[in-house]
Motif scaffolding. Structure first.
Motif, PDB file in Angstrom:
ATOM      1  N   GLN A   3       0.748  -1.091   0.144  1.00 45.45           N
ATOM      2  CA  GLN A   3      -0.105   0.203   0.081  1.00 45.45           C
ATOM      3  C   GLN A   3       0.889   1.282  -0.030  1.00 45.45           C
ATOM      4  O   GLN A   3       1.913   1.171   0.707  1.00 45.45           O
ATOM      5  N   GLU A   4       0.532   2.369  -0.806  1.00 40.05           N
ATOM      6  CA  GLU A   4       1.132   3.394  -0.801  1.00 40.05           C
ATOM      7  C   GLU A   4       0.484   4.533  -0.185  1.00 40.05           C
ATOM      8  O   GLU A   4      -0.356   5.120  -0.502  1.00 40.05           O
ATOM      9  N   TYR A   5       0.973   4.819   1.207  1.00 40.66           N
ATOM     10  CA  TYR A   5       0.226   5.899   2.053  1.00 40.66           C
ATOM     11  C   TYR A   5       0.858   7.147   1.687  1.00 40.66           C
ATOM     12  O   TYR A   5       2.012   7.068   1.447  1.00 40.66           O
ATOM     13  N   ARG A   6       0.183   8.148   1.682  1.00 43.26           N
ATOM     14  CA  ARG A   6       0.579   9.620   1.435  1.00 43.26           C
ATOM     15  C   ARG A   6       0.588  10.234   2.669  1.00 43.26           C
ATOM     16  O   ARG A   6      -0.458  10.193   3.350  1.00 43.26           O
ATOM     17  N   ARG A   7       1.464  11.140   2.912  1.00 43.71           N
ATOM     18  CA  ARG A   7       1.660  11.907   4.364  1.00 43.71           C
ATOM     19  C   ARG A   7       1.676  13.304   3.949  1.00 43.71           C
ATOM     20  O   ARG A   7       2.836  13.650   3.232  1.00 43.71           O
ATOM     21  N   LEU A  42       3.607   8.674 -19.848  1.00 41.68           N
ATOM     22  CA  LEU A  42       2.830   8.571 -18.875  1.00 41.68           C
ATOM     23  C   LEU A  42       3.814   8.371 -17.618  1.00 41.68           C
ATOM     24  O   LEU A  42       3.376   9.105 -16.552  1.00 41.68           O
ATOM     25  N   GLN A  43       4.898   7.836 -17.436  1.00 40.08           N
ATOM     26  CA  GLN A  43       5.876   7.963 -16.117  1.00 40.08           C
ATOM     27  C   GLN A  43       6.276   9.569 -15.945  1.00 40.08           C
ATOM     28  O   GLN A  43       6.033   9.670 -14.880  1.00 40.08           O
ATOM     29  N   ARG A  44       6.619  10.157 -16.810  1.00 35.53           N
ATOM     30  CA  ARG A  44       6.715  11.549 -16.747  1.00 35.53           C
ATOM     31  C   ARG A  44       5.699  12.390 -16.156  1.00 35.53           C
ATOM     32  O   ARG A  44       5.708  13.050 -15.309  1.00 35.53           O
ATOM     33  N   ILE A  45       4.357  12.226 -16.685  1.00 34.19           N
ATOM     34  CA  ILE A  45       2.990  12.820 -16.169  1.00 34.19           C
ATOM     35  C   ILE A  45       3.005  12.640 -14.755  1.00 34.19           C
ATOM     36  O   ILE A  45       2.647  13.395 -13.963  1.00 34.19           O
ATOM     37  N   CYS A  46       3.085  11.212 -14.517  1.00 33.00           N
ATOM     38  CA  CYS A  46       2.725  10.708 -13.071  1.00 33.00           C
ATOM     39  C   CYS A  46       3.980  11.518 -12.014  1.00 33.00           C
ATOM     40  O   CYS A  46       3.432  11.842 -10.999  1.00 33.00           O
ATOM     41  N   GLU A  47       5.211  11.545 -12.279  1.00 37.39           N
ATOM     42  CA  GLU A  47       5.891  12.172 -11.684  1.00 37.39           C
ATOM     43  C   GLU A  47       5.744  13.463 -11.308  1.00 37.39           C
ATOM     44  O   GLU A  47       5.863  14.052 -10.360  1.00 37.39           O
ATOM     45  N   ASN A  49       2.956  15.069 -11.408  1.00 37.73           N
ATOM     46  CA  ASN A  49       1.719  15.313 -10.668  1.00 37.73           C
ATOM     47  C   ASN A  49       1.628  14.698  -9.368  1.00 37.73           C
ATOM     48  O   ASN A  49       0.496  14.679  -8.703  1.00 37.73           O
ATOM     49  N   ASP A  50       2.770  13.718  -9.000  1.00 38.31           N
ATOM     50  CA  ASP A  50       2.627  13.304  -7.717  1.00 38.31           C
ATOM     51  C   ASP A  50       1.684  11.870  -7.852  1.00 38.31           C
ATOM     52  O   ASP A  50       1.077  11.736  -6.702  1.00 38.31           O
ATOM     53  N   PHE A  51       1.506  11.271  -8.799  1.00 41.15           N
ATOM     54  CA  PHE A  51       0.824   9.872  -9.085  1.00 41.15           C
ATOM     55  C   PHE A  51       2.080   9.030  -8.844  1.00 41.15           C
ATOM     56  O   PHE A  51       2.918   9.055  -9.342  1.00 41.15           O
ATOM     57  N   ILE A  52       1.629   7.944  -8.345  1.00 43.64           N
ATOM     58  CA  ILE A  52       2.461   6.731  -8.140  1.00 43.64           C
ATOM     59  C   ILE A  52       1.708   5.607  -8.946  1.00 43.64           C
ATOM     60  O   ILE A  52       0.428   5.116  -8.520  1.00 43.64           O
ATOM     61  N   ILE A  53       2.386   5.141  -9.844  1.00 48.29           N
ATOM     62  CA  ILE A  53       1.794   3.808 -10.663  1.00 48.29           C
ATOM     63  C   ILE A  53       1.972   2.632 -10.122  1.00 48.29           C
ATOM     64  O   ILE A  53       3.074   2.127  -9.670  1.00 48.29           O
ATOM     65  N   LEU A  65      -4.795   1.222 -16.041  1.00 44.76           N
ATOM     66  CA  LEU A  65      -3.652   1.922 -14.974  1.00 44.76           C
ATOM     67  C   LEU A  65      -4.354   2.158 -13.786  1.00 44.76           C
ATOM     68  O   LEU A  65      -5.503   2.353 -13.527  1.00 44.76           O
ATOM     69  N   PHE A  66      -3.305   1.530 -12.838  1.00 50.38           N
ATOM     70  CA  PHE A  66      -3.802   1.347 -11.543  1.00 50.38           C
ATOM     71  C   PHE A  66      -2.877   2.418 -10.816  1.00 50.38           C
ATOM     72  O   PHE A  66      -1.599   2.149 -10.615  1.00 50.38           O
ATOM     73  N   LEU A  67      -3.334   3.668 -10.116  1.00 51.96           N
ATOM     74  CA  LEU A  67      -2.284   4.608  -9.424  1.00 51.96           C
ATOM     75  C   LEU A  67      -2.894   5.189  -8.176  1.00 51.96           C
ATOM     76  O   LEU A  67      -4.260   5.160  -8.010  1.00 51.96           O
ATOM     77  N   ASN A  68      -2.028   5.690  -7.540  1.00 50.84           N
ATOM     78  CA  ASN A  68      -2.229   6.256  -6.193  1.00 50.84           C
ATOM     79  C   ASN A  68      -2.314   7.797  -6.499  1.00 50.84           C
ATOM     80  O   ASN A  68      -1.250   8.307  -7.340  1.00 50.84           O
ATOM     81  N   SER A  69      -3.085   8.595  -6.009  1.00 50.71           N
ATOM     82  CA  SER A  69      -3.211   9.835  -6.102  1.00 50.71           C
ATOM     83  C   SER A  69      -3.278  10.686  -4.826  1.00 50.71           C
ATOM     84  O   SER A  69      -3.993  10.071  -3.955  1.00 50.71           O
TER      85      SER A  69
END
Length: 132
Positions: A3-7, A42-47, A49-53, A65-69
């Protein structure tokens, strides 16, 4: 793939979205160099915008696409960023895509993990290419 938790200063969040989206007319254009370049963009866009693939599977005629936002961005805003930038760049770089007014359809599927674990969804996406 845990799990990718954001803080942040005031928020701890775990927001994972499973998206499925398709090229216009469900054309099988996401192959070879187009697929490779799509993944890079896609990898660049995610980086940016602080999205984690969490998981990604690119099929010739659709993408899982399953990502953490972060909690501050909506699923429709995520798709607008992803589809807008990838469509623009891929159509600029690949001659055979230039005739399309847009690479992607306007629609997409989105779900949250709900009662299913992130690992289950990631496994489902990974198994997509092995299905008949």
């Amino acid at each position: 793939m845990g799990q990718e938790y954001r803080r942040t200063q005031t928020t701890v969040s775990l927001i994972n979205y499973h998206f499925v989206f398709c090229p216009r007319y469900r054309r099988k254009v996401l192959i070879s160099e187009v697929e490779k370049r799509f993944r890079e963009i896609l990898q660049r866009i995610c980086e940016e915008n602080d999205f984690i693939i969490v998981a990604l599977e690119v099929m010739p005629e659709h993408v899982h696409l399953f990502l953490n936002s972060p909690p501050s961005i909506s699923p429709s805003d995520i798709m607008a960023k992803v589809k807008g930038a990838t469509s623009r760049q891929l159509r600029q770089e690949f001659q055979h895509l230039r005739h399309l007014p847009s690479l992607w359809t306007r629609s997409f599927f989105c779900s949250t993990a709900g009662n299913v674990s992130s690992e289950t969804i990631a496994r489902y996406i990974a198994e997509q290419k092995t299905r008949g």
